[in-house]
Design a protein around this motif. Structure first.
Motif, PDB file in Angstrom:
ATOM      1  N   GLY A  55       0.828  -1.200   0.000  1.00  0.00           N
ATOM      2  CA  GLY A  55       0.000   0.000   0.000  1.00  0.00           C
ATOM      3  C   GLY A  55       0.861   1.248   0.000  1.00  0.00           C
ATOM      4  O   GLY A  55       2.001   1.220   0.471  1.00  0.00           O
ATOM      5  N   PRO A  56       0.341   2.372  -0.500  1.00  0.00           N
ATOM      6  CA  PRO A  56       1.125   3.617  -0.534  1.00  0.00           C
ATOM      7  C   PRO A  56       1.656   4.020   0.834  1.00  0.00           C
ATOM      8  O   PRO A  56       2.772   4.514   0.949  1.00  0.00           O
ATOM      9  N   ALA A  57       0.860   3.818   1.883  1.00  0.00           N
ATOM     10  CA  ALA A  57       1.293   4.213   3.224  1.00  0.00           C
ATOM     11  C   ALA A  57       2.430   3.342   3.738  1.00  0.00           C
ATOM     12  O   ALA A  57       3.081   3.694   4.726  1.00  0.00           O
ATOM     13  N   GLU A  58       2.671   2.200   3.087  1.00  0.00           N
ATOM     14  CA  GLU A  58       3.762   1.305   3.493  1.00  0.00           C
ATOM     15  C   GLU A  58       5.084   1.664   2.826  1.00  0.00           C
ATOM     16  O   GLU A  58       6.105   1.056   3.110  1.00  0.00           O
ATOM     17  N   VAL A  59       5.044   2.650   1.926  1.00  0.00           N
ATOM     18  CA  VAL A  59       6.259   3.127   1.247  1.00  0.00           C
ATOM     19  C   VAL A  59       6.439   4.585   1.672  1.00  0.00           C
ATOM     20  O   VAL A  59       5.751   5.468   1.151  1.00  0.00           O
ATOM     21  N   PRO A  60       7.328   4.874   2.635  1.00  0.00           N
ATOM     22  CA  PRO A  60       7.398   6.221   3.220  1.00  0.00           C
ATOM     23  C   PRO A  60       7.495   7.352   2.196  1.00  0.00           C
ATOM     24  O   PRO A  60       6.789   8.367   2.327  1.00  0.00           O
ATOM     25  N   ALA A  61       8.352   7.207   1.194  1.00  0.00           N
ATOM     26  CA  ALA A  61       8.508   8.291   0.218  1.00  0.00           C
ATOM     27  C   ALA A  61       7.207   8.502  -0.566  1.00  0.00           C
ATOM     28  O   ALA A  61       6.800   9.645  -0.833  1.00  0.00           O
ATOM     29  N   LYS A  62       6.547   7.413  -0.920  1.00  0.00           N
ATOM     30  CA  LYS A  62       5.285   7.517  -1.662  1.00  0.00           C
ATOM     31  C   LYS A  62       4.186   8.106  -0.772  1.00  0.00           C
ATOM     32  O   LYS A  62       3.369   8.923  -1.228  1.00  0.00           O
ATOM     33  N   ASN A  63       4.176   7.706   0.484  1.00  0.00           N
ATOM     34  CA  ASN A  63       3.180   8.223   1.416  1.00  0.00           C
ATOM     35  C   ASN A  63       3.310   9.739   1.560  1.00  0.00           C
ATOM     36  O   ASN A  63       2.304  10.460   1.545  1.00  0.00           O
ATOM     37  N   GLN A  64       4.532  10.239   1.683  1.00  0.00           N
ATOM     38  CA  GLN A  64       4.733  11.674   1.817  1.00  0.00           C
ATOM     39  C   GLN A  64       4.257  12.418   0.573  1.00  0.00           C
ATOM     40  O   GLN A  64       3.576  13.443   0.657  1.00  0.00           O
ATOM     41  N   TRP A  65       4.591  11.861  -0.604  1.00  0.00           N
ATOM     42  CA  TRP A  65       4.147  12.490  -1.848  1.00  0.00           C
ATOM     43  C   TRP A  65       2.626  12.525  -1.922  1.00  0.00           C
ATOM     44  O   TRP A  65       2.023  13.534  -2.309  1.00  0.00           O
ATOM     45  N   MET A  66       1.979  11.408  -1.532  1.00  0.00           N
ATOM     46  CA  MET A  66       0.518  11.327  -1.640  1.00  0.00           C
ATOM     47  C   MET A  66      -0.172  12.317  -0.717  1.00  0.00           C
ATOM     48  O   MET A  66      -1.240  12.847  -1.047  1.00  0.00           O
ATOM     49  N   ILE A  67       0.399  12.563   0.456  1.00  0.00           N
ATOM     50  CA  ILE A  67      -0.204  13.546   1.364  1.00  0.00           C
ATOM     51  C   ILE A  67      -0.303  14.904   0.678  1.00  0.00           C
ATOM     52  O   ILE A  67      -1.368  15.538   0.648  1.00  0.00           O
ATOM     53  N   TRP A  68       0.818  15.373   0.097  1.00  0.00           N
ATOM     54  CA  TRP A  68       0.786  16.678  -0.571  1.00  0.00           C
ATOM     55  C   TRP A  68      -0.142  16.647  -1.783  1.00  0.00           C
ATOM     56  O   TRP A  68      -0.863  17.612  -2.051  1.00  0.00           O
TER      57      TRP A  68
END
Length: 226
Positions: A55-68
């Motif tokens: 999941g996106p939240a399990e990939v820190p860099a992807k999670n940060q990008w998705m928040i923005w």
């Protein structure tokens, strides 16, 4: 399953902020094309497991990008968005509740209330007290529908998730719709709503699929170890 041309199937899990954004737009899109919106609660974790994904939240860099990315879209579209109570969280109980046997209008209202509680009000929707409160706010008897969620709701959610995997659904939000020419297609993510709209208007930029047959013949010449 999911082959009624009169319906727009919307696959979602409350754990997804992009599903919330899509939920605010998809009812009007379905109405514009004369389609009946059919919300399909599915367990996102089940889709991930079936397709061997993280999941996106399990990939820190992807999670940060998705928040923005999600904050930017919500701000531009004027959609209320607040930090969730926790994330990831266990969405099983609200999903089972969303599978309840209510009439369509009431079920849509309940799903909307659960989405808002999660993504606009920062409420812990995995906790029974929150679910009871949301049911009461929606004018529904908490004991009746929490009992339904604990019984038939479990099986409905499992069947929904299995059927979604069989239909090729791999993430949320996802939509399956059929255009006037009888072509059935899967769309994924909030950003695909634009292309689904064009598809339903008969203005799909892809045109005839036969024109792109060479893409379907491409095969891998290398694979990374797993």
């Amino acid at each position: 399953m999911f082959d009624d041309p009169r319906r727009l199937y919307f696959f979602f899990d409350f754990i997804s902020h992009n599903a919330w954004l899509a939920w605010t737009r998809v009812p009007a899109l379905a109405q514009r094309h004369g389609l009946q919106l059919e919300p399909v609660p599915v367990l996102f974790a089940g889709l991930l497991n079936a397709h061997g994904q993280k999941g996106p939240a399990e990939v820190p860099a992807k999670n940060q990008w998705m928040i923005w990315n999600v904050l930017r879209k919500a701000r531009q579209l004027g959609i209320p968005l607040a930090p969730p109570h926790s994330h990831p969280f266990n969405p099983l109980q609200p999903l089972r509740l969303a599978c309840c046997g209510l009439p369509p209008e009431q079920r849509h209202r309940l799903i909307d209330a659960l989405f808002r509680a999660t993504w606009a009000q920062s409420r812990p929707v995995s906790e029974p007290d929150t679910l009871r409160a949301v049911l009461a706010e929606t004018g529904l008897d908490a004991d009746t529908w929490l009992s339904d969620a604990a019984g038939p709701g479990k099986e409905r959610l499992r069947q929904n998730t299995d059927a979604a995997v069989a239909a090729g659904v791999f993430g949320v939000p996802a939509m399956i719709a059929c255009n006037a020419a009888g072509r059935r297609e899967l769309f994924w993510g909030y950003d695909d709503l634009e292309y689904m709209d064009l598809f339903l208007q008969g203005q799909d930029p892809l045109g005839a699929r036969e024109d792109h047959a060479a893409w379907l013949q491409v095969r891998p010449s290398a694979q990374r170890p797993r």
